[in-house]
Design a protein around this motif. Structure first.
Motif, PDB file in Angstrom:
ATOM      1  N   ALA A  30      20.649  36.218  21.957  1.00 31.49           N
ATOM      2  CA  ALA A  30      22.108  36.126  21.918  1.00 31.49           C
ATOM      3  C   ALA A  30      22.695  37.373  22.568  1.00 31.49           C
ATOM      4  O   ALA A  30      22.108  38.453  22.503  1.00 31.49           O
ATOM      5  CB  ALA A  30      22.591  36.007  20.485  1.00 31.49           C
ATOM      6  N   VAL A  31      23.849  37.218  23.203  1.00 36.04           N
ATOM      7  CA  VAL A  31      24.548  38.324  23.849  1.00 36.04           C
ATOM      8  C   VAL A  31      25.956  38.383  23.267  1.00 36.04           C
ATOM      9  O   VAL A  31      26.686  37.395  23.281  1.00 36.04           O
ATOM     10  CB  VAL A  31      24.618  38.119  25.381  1.00 36.04           C
ATOM     11  CG1 VAL A  31      25.433  39.217  26.030  1.00 36.04           C
ATOM     12  CG2 VAL A  31      23.236  38.051  25.981  1.00 36.04           C
ATOM     13  N   LEU A  32      26.334  39.522  22.741  1.00 32.70           N
ATOM     14  CA  LEU A  32      27.673  39.743  22.217  1.00 32.70           C
ATOM     15  C   LEU A  32      28.397  40.628  23.215  1.00 32.70           C
ATOM     16  O   LEU A  32      27.978  41.755  23.463  1.00 32.70           O
ATOM     17  CB  LEU A  32      27.582  40.423  20.845  1.00 32.70           C
ATOM     18  CG  LEU A  32      28.857  40.511  20.038  1.00 32.70           C
ATOM     19  CD1 LEU A  32      29.390  39.131  19.705  1.00 32.70           C
ATOM     20  CD2 LEU A  32      28.608  41.291  18.760  1.00 32.70           C
ATOM     21  N   SER A  33      29.480  40.114  23.840  1.00 34.24           N
ATOM     22  CA  SER A  33      30.098  40.855  24.945  1.00 34.24           C
ATOM     23  C   SER A  33      31.607  40.955  24.785  1.00 34.24           C
ATOM     24  O   SER A  33      32.242  40.151  24.114  1.00 34.24           O
ATOM     25  CB  SER A  33      29.755  40.182  26.265  1.00 34.24           C
ATOM     26  OG  SER A  33      30.196  38.852  26.259  1.00 34.24           O
ATOM     27  N   GLY A  49      27.316  34.874  23.743  1.00 35.30           N
ATOM     28  CA  GLY A  49      26.679  34.258  24.902  1.00 35.30           C
ATOM     29  C   GLY A  49      25.186  34.173  24.666  1.00 35.30           C
ATOM     30  O   GLY A  49      24.718  34.262  23.530  1.00 35.30           O
ATOM     31  N   TYR A  50      24.428  34.013  25.743  1.00 40.23           N
ATOM     32  CA  TYR A  50      22.980  33.906  25.601  1.00 40.23           C
ATOM     33  C   TYR A  50      22.267  34.519  26.797  1.00 40.23           C
ATOM     34  O   TYR A  50      22.874  34.802  27.823  1.00 40.23           O
ATOM     35  CB  TYR A  50      22.552  32.451  25.404  1.00 40.23           C
ATOM     36  CG  TYR A  50      22.900  31.538  26.549  1.00 40.23           C
ATOM     37  CD1 TYR A  50      22.045  31.369  27.627  1.00 40.23           C
ATOM     38  CD2 TYR A  50      24.096  30.845  26.552  1.00 40.23           C
ATOM     39  CE1 TYR A  50      22.382  30.537  28.683  1.00 40.23           C
ATOM     40  CE2 TYR A  50      24.439  30.011  27.597  1.00 40.23           C
ATOM     41  CZ  TYR A  50      23.576  29.852  28.654  1.00 40.23           C
ATOM     42  OH  TYR A  50      23.911  29.033  29.690  1.00 40.23           O
ATOM     43  N   LYS A  75      27.887  35.669  29.464  1.00 41.96           N
ATOM     44  CA  LYS A  75      28.745  36.428  28.556  1.00 41.96           C
ATOM     45  C   LYS A  75      30.087  35.710  28.463  1.00 41.96           C
ATOM     46  O   LYS A  75      30.620  35.259  29.474  1.00 41.96           O
ATOM     47  CB  LYS A  75      28.922  37.856  29.064  1.00 41.96           C
ATOM     48  CG  LYS A  75      27.598  38.589  29.163  1.00 41.96           C
ATOM     49  CD  LYS A  75      27.754  39.986  29.667  1.00 41.96           C
ATOM     50  CE  LYS A  75      26.398  40.676  29.730  1.00 41.96           C
ATOM     51  NZ  LYS A  75      26.528  42.082  30.076  1.00 41.96           N
ATOM     52  N   ASN A  76      30.640  35.606  27.244  1.00 42.46           N
ATOM     53  CA  ASN A  76      31.846  34.816  27.014  1.00 42.46           C
ATOM     54  C   ASN A  76      32.901  35.547  26.180  1.00 42.46           C
ATOM     55  O   ASN A  76      33.233  35.105  25.085  1.00 42.46           O
ATOM     56  CB  ASN A  76      31.484  33.509  26.288  1.00 42.46           C
ATOM     57  CG  ASN A  76      30.519  32.657  27.041  1.00 42.46           C
ATOM     58  OD1 ASN A  76      30.620  32.516  28.241  1.00 42.46           O
ATOM     59  ND2 ASN A  76      29.568  32.086  26.344  1.00 42.46           N
ATOM     60  N   ILE A 110      33.993  33.184  31.386  1.00 43.34           N
ATOM     61  CA  ILE A 110      32.585  32.793  31.438  1.00 43.34           C
ATOM     62  C   ILE A 110      31.968  33.569  32.599  1.00 43.34           C
ATOM     63  O   ILE A 110      32.297  33.321  33.754  1.00 43.34           O
ATOM     64  CB  ILE A 110      32.439  31.277  31.622  1.00 43.34           C
ATOM     65  CG1 ILE A 110      33.101  30.552  30.443  1.00 43.34           C
ATOM     66  CG2 ILE A 110      30.965  30.897  31.741  1.00 43.34           C
ATOM     67  CD1 ILE A 110      33.204  29.063  30.629  1.00 43.34           C
ATOM     68  N   LEU A 111      31.118  34.524  32.273  1.00 46.98           N
ATOM     69  CA  LEU A 111      30.536  35.427  33.270  1.00 46.98           C
ATOM     70  C   LEU A 111      29.025  35.236  33.288  1.00 46.98           C
ATOM     71  O   LEU A 111      28.358  35.402  32.271  1.00 46.98           O
ATOM     72  CB  LEU A 111      30.885  36.873  32.921  1.00 46.98           C
ATOM     73  CG  LEU A 111      32.381  37.151  32.742  1.00 46.98           C
ATOM     74  CD1 LEU A 111      32.601  38.517  32.123  1.00 46.98           C
ATOM     75  CD2 LEU A 111      33.104  37.015  34.055  1.00 46.98           C
TER      76      LEU A 111
END
Length: 152
Positions: A30-33, A49-50, A75-76, A110-111
């Motif tokens: 998981a990605v926290l952005s 995100g992921y 990343k969202n 949405i990146l």
């Protein structure tokens, strides 16, 4: 006999990899952005995100190894923003009529990135169960999209 020869031929590359002590793996997570910057970044919240990718690690010595990954990251970061605008339409009598529209919009960036981290790991402890790592990474934005969902 053919089966045994086929299995032997199939395992030869694996034996070669084992001799060089190269490990391959799959990365997921998981990605926290968040968004940083000037006025555009104000009021953005962390978004989930992921990450998916592949990794490789090879031993350079008993305690030192080199690792490299290639990852796709999404990343969202999101924010909510109130909006108000006026539109002019033709009324039933043909006269211009002003209509005000107010609401709240959820804005999501949405990146999509490709990241390539490269690290050196130094294993510590008697069983080498712990390690210290140092490295760097390159990241490239491959696509950016802004999604706006508005509610009246």
């Amino acid at each position: 006999m053919k089966k045994a020869l086929f299995l032997f031929m199939l395992t030869l590359p694996l034996l070669a990899i084992a001799q060089n002590k190269v490990k391959f793996g799959i990365n997921t997570g998981a990605v926290l952005s968040d968004v940083r910057g000037e006025s555009y970044a104000a009021n953005f919240n962390y978004g989930m995100g992921y990450l998916v990718g592949f990794s490789m690690e090879t031993r350079l010595s008993e305690r030192l190894s080199f690792s490299a990954n290639i990852n796709y990251e999404r990343k969202n970061p999101t924010k909510k923003e109130d909006y108000s605008y006026m539109i002019i339409v033709a009324g039933q009598n043909g006269m211009a009529q002003e209509i005000m529209i107010d609401g709240t919009a959820k804005i999501t960036n949405i990146l999509n990135y490709i990241s390539i981290p490269v690290n050196l790991k130094y294993y510590i402890g008697s069983n080498k169960g712990y390690f210290v790592t140092i490295g760097l990474f390159a990241i490239h934005l491959i696509m950016g999209l802004t999604l706006v969902l508005a509610k009246k």
